[in-house]
Motif scaffolding. Structure first.
Motif, PDB file in Angstrom:
ATOM      1  N   THR A  36       0.842  -1.199   0.000  1.00 56.99           N
ATOM      2  CA  THR A  36       0.000   0.000   0.000  1.00 56.99           C
ATOM      3  C   THR A  36       0.870   1.238   0.000  1.00 56.99           C
ATOM      4  N   GLY A  40      -1.515   3.388  -3.464  1.00 52.74           N
ATOM      5  CA  GLY A  40      -2.009   2.036  -3.252  1.00 52.74           C
ATOM      6  C   GLY A  40      -3.342   2.025  -2.540  1.00 52.74           C
ATOM      7  N   LYS A  41      -3.982   0.859  -2.538  1.00 48.54           N
ATOM      8  CA  LYS A  41      -5.300   0.721  -1.935  1.00 48.54           C
ATOM      9  C   LYS A  41      -5.200   0.720  -0.415  1.00 48.54           C
ATOM     10  N   ARG A 370     -11.778   6.054  -6.582  1.00 53.10           N
ATOM     11  CA  ARG A 370     -10.397   5.648  -6.333  1.00 53.10           C
ATOM     12  C   ARG A 370      -9.724   6.603  -5.354  1.00 53.10           C
ATOM     13  N   THR A 373     -10.729   5.406  -1.863  1.00 51.04           N
ATOM     14  CA  THR A 373     -10.323   4.047  -1.452  1.00 51.04           C
ATOM     15  C   THR A 373      -8.821   3.817  -1.582  1.00 51.04           C
ATOM     16  N   HIS A 374      -8.105   4.812  -2.094  1.00 50.03           N
ATOM     17  CA  HIS A 374      -6.655   4.684  -2.256  1.00 50.03           C
ATOM     18  C   HIS A 374      -5.939   5.856  -1.603  1.00 50.03           C
ATOM     19  N   ARG A 375      -4.632   5.691  -1.445  1.00 47.74           N
ATOM     20  CA  ARG A 375      -3.805   6.776  -0.929  1.00 47.74           C
ATOM     21  C   ARG A 375      -3.510   7.800  -2.024  1.00 47.74           C
TER      22      ARG A 375
END
Length: 379
Positions: A36, A40-41, A370, A373-375
Motif C-alpha cells: 500500500t 495504493g489501496k 479511487r 479508497t486509495h492513498r
C-alpha cells in the motif's frame, strides 16, 4: 511520601505528554507498506476509519469493524451498502455539524456582532436557529435523497417559530424545526439562508462584495482573484450611507483602475441578494433608498433579485454539482485535490447525471471513488 513519589509522577507526566503530542494520537495515520505505497489501496481497517470519520465524525462502529476484520468491506457492493446504512443513521448528523457548517462558513456566526441599534432583534437564540436551519437542510437533502439542485436553490428550508418571525413568515408555531415551503418569501435552499446572509454582511450594512464572493466560491466554484493592494474600503458612517445608495458607492469604487474586472461579477451576484438586510430579513428599502437588485454580469447577461440568482444557479447545475463534489471530497479525504482527483470528479458528475443527480448517489460515488479508497491522488 510525596517527595519519594515525585520521580514517578514526573515520569508519568512526561509519558502522557509524549502520547498526547504523538502524531499517531493526534491524527488518523494511514501507514504505507509494501502493498500500500503512495497511490495504493487502503487496507480494510483504514477504509473503515476513513469512511466513519467522513460520515460520522468518529470511529467505526462494531458492524463496520467486523466487515473490516473479515475483509468484506473492500468489496464495492458491501462498501456501498455500508455507506447507505451510515447515511441514514442518527450519527450522520456530524455531516451537518461538521461539513455543512464549515462549507457554508457558518462558524463565523460565533463572531458576528450586528449593530444592536440597527438590529435589536439579533440574539444568541436566533444565531443558533440559523445554524440549525443550515444543518437540517443539508441532512434532509441526503436522508431523503433529494436532487442536488434542490439543496442549492429549492423551495424549502427548515424553520421554527422564532426564525419564521425573523423571516416575516406566519403559520409556524413552537420551537420545533419543520420543513416549510418558503418560496413565497423568496427563500429556499442555500440561497436565502439567514446565517449565510448574516456572515456575508458588515455589522451595520449588507456587503454585496462579500455575498458575491460567497456565491462565486461556494456555489459556482469560480472564486475571484485576490484584491490588489491598497484597494481601499467604503466609508461606513451614517453620513455616507444616507448620502448615496450602496450601488452608487460601489460604482465609484469600481471605477478605480484594477477594480472593475473583479467587481463586475462580485457586485452582480451580491446585488441580487440586496433585498435581504444584514441579518437576513426581507426588505424593499435600504434606509432612504429603494433597494435596487438589477445588475449585469461580464458576459452581458442580466440578473435581477434573488429569483434571478436562483434561475442562474439552476442553469449552472454542472458548476454547483462540481463545487459540492469538490468540497465533500476534500472533507472526506482530509487533503487538497490533485489534478487526477479533478478528473475523477468529472467522471463522478457524469455518472451522477445518469442516476438522477441525487444526494445519496453523490455520497456513494465519492466513497467508491479511487481517490477515497486509495492513498494520495495518483493512479
Amino acid at each position: 511520601v510525596r517527595r519519594n513519589n515525585e520521580p514517578y509522577e514526573r515520569a508519568i507526566q512526561v509519558s502522557m505528554q509524549a502520547v498526547l503530542v504523538n502524531p499517531h494520537f493526534l491524527f488518523r495515520v494511514e501507514s504505507p507498506s509494501a502493498t500500500t505505497a503512495h497511490g495504493g489501496k487502503l487496507s480494510a481497517f483504514e477504509l473503515a476509519s476513513r469512511l466513519s470519520y467522513f460520515l460520522w465524525g468518529t470511529m467505526p462502529d462494531v458492524d463496520l469493524m467486523a466487515l473490516a476484520q473479515s475483509g468484506q468491506l473492500l468489496d464495492p457492493k458491501v462498501l456501498e451498502a455500508q455507506t447507505r446504512r451510515m447515511l441514514l443513521s442518527p450519527r450522520a448528523i456530524a455531516l451537518g455539524e461538521d461539513f455543512a457548517i464549515q462549507w457554508l462558513q457558518l462558524r463565523r456566526l460565533d463572531n458576528v456582532l450586528p449593530d444592536p441599534e440597527l438590529f435589536p432583534s439579533w440574539n444568541e437564540d436566533l444565531k443558533r436557529d440559523m445554524a440549525t436551519e443550515a444543518k437540517l437542510l443539508f441532512l434532509d437533502s441526503i436522508v431523503q435523497n433529494r436532487d442536488v439542485m434542490e439543496l442549492a436553490a429549492g423551495r424549502f428550508t427548515f424553520i421554527n417559530e422564532r426564525l419564521a418571525k425573523h423571516y416575516g413568515l406566519s403559520g409556524v408555531t413552537g420551537p420545533e424545526f419543520r420543513r416549510v415551503d418558503v418560496s413565497a418569501a423568496n427563500r429556499g435552499g442555500l440561497i436565502g439562508l439567514g446565517g449565510v446572509l448574516t456572515v456575508t454582511s458588515n455589522p451595520n450594512r449588507t456587503s454585496p462584495v462579500k455575498r458575491g464572493k460567497w456565491v462565486m466560491e461556494e456555489i459556482l466554484g469560480a472564486p475571484p482573484p485576490p484584491p490588489p493592494p491598497d484597494v481601499g474600503v467604503l466609508a461606513d458612517d451614517r453620513r455616507a450611507s444616507t448620502a448615496k445608495t450602496i450601488k452608487d458607492r460601489l460604482a465609484e469604487h469600481r471605477d478605480k483602475p484594477g477594480c472593475v474586472n473583479c467587481h463586475r461579477p462580485l457586485d452582480a451576484y451580491g446585488f441580487s441578494l440586496e433585498n435581504f438586510d444584514a441579518v437576513g430579513r426581507w426588505r424593499t428599502q435600504d434606509g432612504p433608498f429603494p433597494v435596487d437588485t438589477a445588475s449585469e454580469l461580464p458576459d452581458g447577461s442580466k440578473i435581477t433579485g434573488v429569483d434571478g440568482l436562483r434561475k442562474l444557479v439552476q442553469n449552472r447545475r454542472g458548476d454547483f454539482t462540481r463545487t459540492l463534489t469538490e468540497k465533500l471530497m476534500i472533507f472526506g479525504l482530509g487533503r487538497g485535490l490533485s489534478a487526477v482527483d479533478h478528473l475523477e470528479i468529472d467522471e463522478i458528475r457524469q455518472r451522477l447525471g445518469k442516476k438522477g443527480n441525487r444526494m445519496q448517489e453523490l455520497m456513494v460515488e465519492i466513497v467508491l471513488s479511487r481517490a477515497f479508497t486509495h492513498r494520495g491522488g495518483g493512479r
